[in-house]
Design an enzyme around this catalytic site. Structure first.
Site, PDB file in Angstrom:
ATOM      1  N   SER A 161       0.860  -1.198   0.000  1.00  0.00           N
ATOM      2  CA  SER A 161       0.000   0.000   0.000  1.00  0.00           C
ATOM      3  C   SER A 161       0.890   1.239   0.000  1.00  0.00           C
ATOM      4  CB  SER A 161      -0.956  -0.024   1.195  1.00  0.00           C
ATOM      5  OG  SER A 161      -1.898   1.014   1.097  1.00  0.00           O
ATOM      6  N   THR A 162       0.776   2.104   1.000  1.00  0.00           N
ATOM      7  CA  THR A 162       1.540   3.347   1.025  1.00  0.00           C
ATOM      8  C   THR A 162       3.038   3.074   0.925  1.00  0.00           C
ATOM      9  OG1 THR A 162      -0.147   4.283   2.476  1.00  0.00           O
ATOM     10  CG2 THR A 162       1.925   5.496   2.284  1.00  0.00           C
ATOM     11  N   HIS A 187      -2.545  -1.099  -3.486  1.00  0.00           N
ATOM     12  CA  HIS A 187      -3.712  -0.231  -3.340  1.00  0.00           C
ATOM     13  C   HIS A 187      -3.561   0.999  -4.229  1.00  0.00           C
ATOM     14  CE1 HIS A 187      -4.253  -1.982   0.988  1.00  0.00           C
ATOM     15  NE2 HIS A 187      -4.734  -2.797   0.050  1.00  0.00           N
ATOM     16  N   MET A 280      -0.086   1.131   5.190  1.00  0.00           N
ATOM     17  CA  MET A 280      -0.840   1.410   6.411  1.00  0.00           C
ATOM     18  C   MET A 280      -1.987   0.418   6.544  1.00  0.00           C
ATOM     19  SD  MET A 280      -0.889   3.521   8.964  1.00  0.00           S
ATOM     20  CE  MET A 280      -1.967   4.110  10.264  1.00  0.00           C
ATOM     21  N   ASP A 283      -4.534  -4.824   5.808  1.00  0.00           N
ATOM     22  CA  ASP A 283      -4.914  -5.635   4.652  1.00  0.00           C
ATOM     23  C   ASP A 283      -3.762  -6.555   4.254  1.00  0.00           C
ATOM     24  OD1 ASP A 283      -6.399  -6.599   2.496  1.00  0.00           O
ATOM     25  OD2 ASP A 283      -5.625  -5.061   1.140  1.00  0.00           O
TER      26      ASP A 283
END
Length: 339
Positions: A161-162, A187, A280, A283
């Site tokens: 993600s991030t 993401h 973050m 998931d």
């Protein structure tokens, strides 16, 4: 009393930055300490006010946001969220050191955009600003690693993600074209994943494409989950293939890393390697644990090399990670453990 996140908004549109100022100041967690209409005004306010987070437009007069990031971050490593409608600009900004990006909204999307931006500001306030490009990391030479690549009996699954766009590039760029098939969930909004796949395709030894329903998973191919579509692994008499279908958010996301990892655990079992990278939230953590329980080898990126040590931390804490490692060690770990 919880300390508020000091936010600087940089955008050349007075209408847009005024909207952001009013909207974000309504949240208890955020204090918009100033706005700026161009890079030069922004630099002055950064020096004077020392914000915790910056939101930054890309297309601005005098100096664009990408050049501004390259100039300002070495001296003032402040977590920056780029606001843009152009995928190319978003990825260029991440390469220049931004920790996150968000798609500029249409008028109808404004309320949702503000809520999402609030989440990203909070995430960014805890993010680590990179002083290097993850995609530029060089690991063990490809020729050495190529000898460890295995047959199509194995599948590799990566989630992030991030900070993940650069972290994934740092891993995938260092894998040989003989590597078993790879599926990836990062993401990212719809419309951005195709551009990201094309970008990776230019730098990787393997072929990279955005997921299309029914794609076969084969050695030498990396499939990137499409924005707003869940990616799942399946198997038939010919081997592995994926489905790419719309669905409700799972663990807060679509595509979801948990959805992908769950399917890999069910289908590939011990013929799989899974890695969870910077991001973050949680998931992917439960899905990675399911992969481990099914016999897969599981990897978590370590805290020191993560932009945000969230998803890998949760996975590690619940016992889903067999080996935690720095980003530069992950390509070798993957190839050492495929079957």
């Amino acid at each position: 009393m919880v300390k508020k996140i000091k936010l600087l908004i940089v955008d050349d549109s007075i209408i847009f930055r005024t909207m952001l100022f009013k909207s974000l100041n309504n949240f208890d967690e955020i204090e918009v300490i100033a706005t700026a209409g161009d890079a030069f005004e922004a630099k002055e306010k950064i020096i004077q006010l020392k914000p915790d987070v910056i939101t930054l437009d890309v297309e601005m007069p005098k100096m664009n946001g990408i050049d501004f990031l390259k100039q300002i971050l070495p001296q003032h490593p402040i977590p920056t969220i780029v606001v843009t409608s152009t995928p190319v600009s978003a990825f260029d900004a991440i390469s220049a050191g931004a920790v996150e990006f968000i798609k500029k909204p249409t008028r109808q999307e404004t309320d949702f955009f503000v809520k999402e931006l609030k989440k990203k500001v909070i995430i960014a306030s805890n993010a680590k600003v990179r002083s290097f490009s993850a995609a530029a990391i060089k690991t063990t030479p490809i020729q050495v690693l190529a000898a460890r690549a295995a047959s199509s009996n194995s599948v590799i699954a990566l989630g992030a993600s991030t900070g993940g766009t650069e972290a994934l590039a740092g891993v995938l760029e260092n894998l040989p074209k003989t590597t078993p098939g790879i599926i990836v969930v990062q993401h990212m909004p719809a419309g951005f994943t195709k551009m990201y796949a094309d970008r990776l395709n230019r730098i990787c030894n393997m072929e990279v494409k955005e997921a299309t329903d029914g794609d076969r998973v084969r050695p030498g191919l990396i499939i990137i989950g499409a924005g707003e579509y869940h990616l799942r692994l399946h198997k038939d008499v010919q081997g592995y293939y994926i489905t790419s279908k719309r669905g409700d958010k799972v663990s807060g996301h679509c595509p979801s890393v948990d959805v992908m990892f769950d399917s890999v655990a069910d289908v590939a079992k011990n013929n799989a390697v899974g890695a969870i990278l910077t991001g973050m939230g949680a998931d992917g953590a439960k899905g990675l644990l399911k992969m481990k329980q099914a016999g897969a080898f599981t990897i978590g990126q370590d805290k020191e090399t993560c932009v945000v040590y969230g998803m890998p931390m949760v996975a590690f804490n619940i016992g889903a990670v067999i080996k935690q490692a720095p980003l530069q060690a992950i390509p070798k770990l993957i190839l050492d453990n495929v079957k």
